[in-house]
Design an enzyme around this catalytic site. Structure first.
Site, short mmCIF file in Angstrom:
data_model
loop_
_atom_site.label_atom_id
_atom_site.label_comp_id
_atom_site.label_asym_id
_atom_site.label_seq_id
_atom_site.Cartn_x
_atom_site.Cartn_y
_atom_site.Cartn_z
N LYS A 125 0.88 -1.20 0.00
CA LYS A 125 0.00 0.00 0.00
C LYS A 125 0.90 1.23 0.00
O LYS A 125 2.04 1.16 0.47
CB LYS A 125 -0.87 0.02 1.26
CG LYS A 125 -2.09 0.90 1.14
CD LYS A 125 -3.24 0.13 0.51
CE LYS A 125 -4.43 1.02 0.22
NZ LYS A 125 -5.60 0.19 -0.18
N ASP A 165 -7.02 4.36 -4.41
CA ASP A 165 -7.69 4.22 -3.10
C ASP A 165 -8.29 5.62 -2.86
O ASP A 165 -8.52 6.34 -3.83
CB ASP A 165 -6.69 3.80 -2.01
CG ASP A 165 -7.38 3.33 -0.73
OD1 ASP A 165 -7.79 2.17 -0.66
OD2 ASP A 165 -7.52 4.14 0.23
P1 NDP Z 1 -12.90 7.91 -2.81
O1 NDP Z 1 -11.81 8.90 -2.62
O2 NDP Z 1 -13.44 7.68 -4.17
O3 NDP Z 1 -14.14 8.27 -1.87
C1 NDP Z 1 -13.98 8.34 -0.49
C2 NDP Z 1 -15.31 8.74 0.12
O4 NDP Z 1 -15.22 8.61 1.53
C3 NDP Z 1 -15.67 10.19 -0.15
O5 NDP Z 1 -17.05 10.34 -0.17
C4 NDP Z 1 -15.06 10.89 1.06
O6 NDP Z 1 -15.65 12.13 1.36
C5 NDP Z 1 -15.32 9.88 2.16
N1 NDP Z 1 -14.29 10.01 3.19
C6 NDP Z 1 -12.95 9.88 3.03
N2 NDP Z 1 -12.30 10.09 4.18
C7 NDP Z 1 -13.25 10.37 5.08
C8 NDP Z 1 -13.21 10.68 6.44
N3 NDP Z 1 -12.04 10.73 7.11
N4 NDP Z 1 -14.39 10.89 7.05
C9 NDP Z 1 -15.56 10.82 6.35
N5 NDP Z 1 -15.65 10.55 5.06
C10 NDP Z 1 -14.52 10.32 4.43
O7 NDP Z 1 -12.35 6.55 -2.18
P2 NDP Z 1 -12.85 5.06 -2.43
O8 NDP Z 1 -14.30 5.03 -2.65
O9 NDP Z 1 -11.94 4.47 -3.43
O10 NDP Z 1 -12.48 4.38 -1.03
C11 NDP Z 1 -13.41 4.30 0.05
C12 NDP Z 1 -12.98 3.21 1.01
O11 NDP Z 1 -12.94 1.95 0.30
C13 NDP Z 1 -11.59 3.35 1.61
O12 NDP Z 1 -11.60 2.80 2.91
C14 NDP Z 1 -10.71 2.49 0.71
O13 NDP Z 1 -9.55 2.05 1.36
C15 NDP Z 1 -11.67 1.34 0.44
N6 NDP Z 1 -11.41 0.53 -0.74
C16 NDP Z 1 -11.29 1.09 -1.98
C17 NDP Z 1 -11.10 0.27 -3.08
C18 NDP Z 1 -11.04 0.82 -4.46
O14 NDP Z 1 -10.96 0.02 -5.40
N7 NDP Z 1 -11.12 2.11 -4.68
C19 NDP Z 1 -10.97 -1.18 -2.95
C20 NDP Z 1 -11.17 -1.67 -1.60
C21 NDP Z 1 -11.37 -0.83 -0.56
P3 NDP Z 1 -14.89 13.49 0.94
O15 NDP Z 1 -15.02 13.57 -0.56
O16 NDP Z 1 -15.63 14.56 1.65
O17 NDP Z 1 -13.48 13.37 1.39
O1 2IT Z 2 -7.99 -1.48 -0.65
C1 2IT Z 2 -7.94 -1.98 -1.79
O2 2IT Z 2 -8.06 -3.19 -1.97
C2 2IT Z 2 -7.73 -1.07 -2.93
N1 2IT Z 2 -7.66 0.14 -2.72
C3 2IT Z 2 -7.58 -1.63 -4.31
C4 2IT Z 2 -6.18 -2.10 -4.55
C5 2IT Z 2 -5.86 -2.52 -5.96
O3 2IT Z 2 -4.68 -2.84 -6.17
O4 2IT Z 2 -6.73 -2.54 -6.83
#
Ligand code: NDP
Ligand code: 2IT
Length: 446
Positions: A125, A165
């Site tokens: 990561k 992420d």
């Molecule tokens: P994005 O940046 O696309 O979206 C994040 C969302 O969460 C936004 O709405 C953001 O609001 C909100 N957010 C972020 N930080 C905070 C906080 N501290 N408090 C409240 N709201 C918050 O990220 P993703 O959708 O990609 O990721 C979301 C979660 O999913 C994370 O935990 C990530 O690790 C996990 N994840 C992502 C994957 C992926 O493929 N993208 C895969 C597996 C897990 P704002 O815009 O106001 O900051």
């Molecule tokens: O938390 C996760 O699994 C991710 N942000 C996706 C990682 C990836 O390599 O697609």
């Protein structure tokens, strides 16, 4: 005396100032007690002590110039945690809260998640404390280029393959890919989540959210005989994971009534209009209260954590770590919620997890239920190596198979060790076994 107590105490001493990492390690080690009991060879070979220490952690300076001509310095990270079963693989997070402990917790979780997918990917990561909010496109590009200028030394298609992420989506991946290609003069699958015109996979954008719903549907069916059909759903976040979790939940017959960002949450009793959310969040990059311009009868409430007070059948935390605490869990259960499916990484606090399990709620831990994103990244790597691209339907079908398989593997491991329907224990054990066996087979490598 627990067999792994000493391992945890060593981590506690070394990494006392990394609370999120300690939280993730404690949960995994607690789950692995019966494994340590059953397989003494893992203890003898120091597998547990080795698995909690990253193979390599890289911290670097990321200087860039903002639109006013000022030089700004951010901190960059890449933690290459475990390469026993494949090249390091895991996303990059750009958020002001990023520090080494956060990246280590995410990298540690990634080891087990990637193992669960059944694909050959190790755990890693990275990220930066850079805040993309309010930055111009030029600033984002210059930051990404500077970040990759250093990161390029440490990654490669057979070494370490980052992705997105929080704060890192297709735009950032594009700028980083362009810089890597320029530095190395080679076109390889060095990042996943790429655009479709230069090696990206169809369905990667949707994969984490869709995968979460495939996983949760399977868990609900098996554990409680329930499904998304006719259910009321609350989803935190409105980023990549949340949006596509909402889309799939709706396709499966649910009504999503609330979503959030870090400023607060919106509630729409008629069901969220996802086109409006996509326009606000994906295109305009604005705050979620803009939703009221499209639907004046919806409400906006400040404070994102209060979203769990909205009555629902199914809750899907898809924003960030520790966003659903014990109070929230109690409110959800009191309101009749029967399933909590994690899209985010470690969004539920440990006491809240215990409470949900104790109440017989279907609870799916992120490292299993959000594995669809990285699984699809694995499929993107495969397509890049083969130099061809599969159709959306082909990738989506593979994703669904992988998610159902993860459910079965985790569920069977839980049952084998006497923790039926406890997917926390099941996912940790099933994810661990493959990595541990690979580490054992490869000897104590220095
Ligand atoms: P994005 O940046 O696309 O979206 C994040 C969302 O969460 C936004 O709405 C953001 O609001 C909100 N957010 C972020 N930080 C905070 C906080 N501290 N408090 C409240 N709201 C918050 O990220 P993703 O959708 O990609 O990721 C979301 C979660 O999913 C994370 O935990 C990530 O690790 C996990 N994840 C992502 C994957 C992926 O493929 N993208 C895969 C597996 C897990 P704002 O815009 O106001 O900051
Ligand atoms: O938390 C996760 O699994 C991710 N942000 C996706 C990682 C990836 O390599 O697609």
């Amino acid at each position: 005396m627990k067999k792994l107590q000493g391992v945890y105490e060593d981590v506690l001493k070394r990494d006392a100032n990394e609370p999120e990492f300690l939280q993730a390690v404690k949960e995994v080690l607690d789950s692995l007690e019966p494994v340590a009991e059953k397989y003494p060879e893992f203890l003898e070979a120091g597998i547990f002590n080795r698995i909690v220490e990253p193979e390599r952690q890289i911290i670097f300076r990321v200087p860039w110039v903002n639109d006013k001509g000022e030089v700004i310095v951010n901190r960059g990270f890449r933690v290459q945690f475990n390469s026993a079963i494949g090249p390091y693989k895991g996303g990059l997070r750009f958020h002001p809260s990023v520090n080494l402990g956060i990246i280590k917790f995410l990298g540690f979780e990634q080891i087990f998640k990637n193992s669960l997918t059944g694909l050959p990917m190790g755990g890693g990561k990275g990220g930066s404390d850079f805040d993309p909010k309010g930055k111009s496109d030029g600033e984002i590009m210059r930051f990404c280029q500077s970040f990759m200028f250093e990161l390029a030394r440490h990654i490669g298609p057979d070494t370490d393959v980052p992705a997105g992420d929080i704060g890192v989506g297709a735009r950032e991946v594009g700028y980083m890919f362009g810089m890597y290609k320029k530095i190395r003069n080679e076109f390889t699958g060095i990042l996943t989540g790429k655009g479709l015109t230069y090696g990206g996979s169809l369905a990667r954008t949707e994969a984490t959210g869709y995968g979460l719903c495939y996983f949760l549907e399977e868990a609900m069916k098996n554990i409680r005989g329930r499904s998304f059909e006719g259910a009321t759903v609350v989803i935190s976040g409105s980023g990549n994971v949340a949006i596509y979790a909402a889309q799939k939940a709706m396709q499966l017959g649910a009504k999503v009534v609330a979503m959030s960002d870090s400023s607060g949450y919106i509630y729409d009793k008629n069901g969220i209009d996802l086109d409006a959310i996509k326009k606000i969040k994906e295109v305009e990059r604005k705050r979620i209260n803009e939703y009221l311009k499209y639907h004046p009868d919806a409400t906006f409430t400040t404070g994102c954590n209060n979203i769990w007070t909205v009555k629902c059948d199914i809750a899907m935390p898809c924003a960030t770590q520790n966003e659903l605490d014990l109070n929230a869990a109690k409110t959800l259960v009191a309101n009749g919620c029967f399933a909590v499916g994690e899209g985010a990484n470690m969004p539920t606090t440990p006491d809240a997890v215990d409470y949900l399990l104790e109440k017989g709620i279907v609870y799916t831990p992120g490292k299993a239920s959000n594995a669809g994103g990285v699984a699809c990244s694995g499929l993107e790597m495969t397509q890049n190596s083969m130099r061809l691209s599969w159709s959306f339907e082909e990738v989506d079908a593979k994703l669904k198979t992988i998610m159902v398989n993860i459910y079965r593997t985790a569920s069977e491991a839980a049952k084998e060790f006497g923790y039926e329907n406890n997917l926390v224990v099941g996912a940790n054990i099933a994810g661990f076994m493959k990595v541990a066996r690979a580490m054992l087979a490869q000897g104590v490598t220095y």
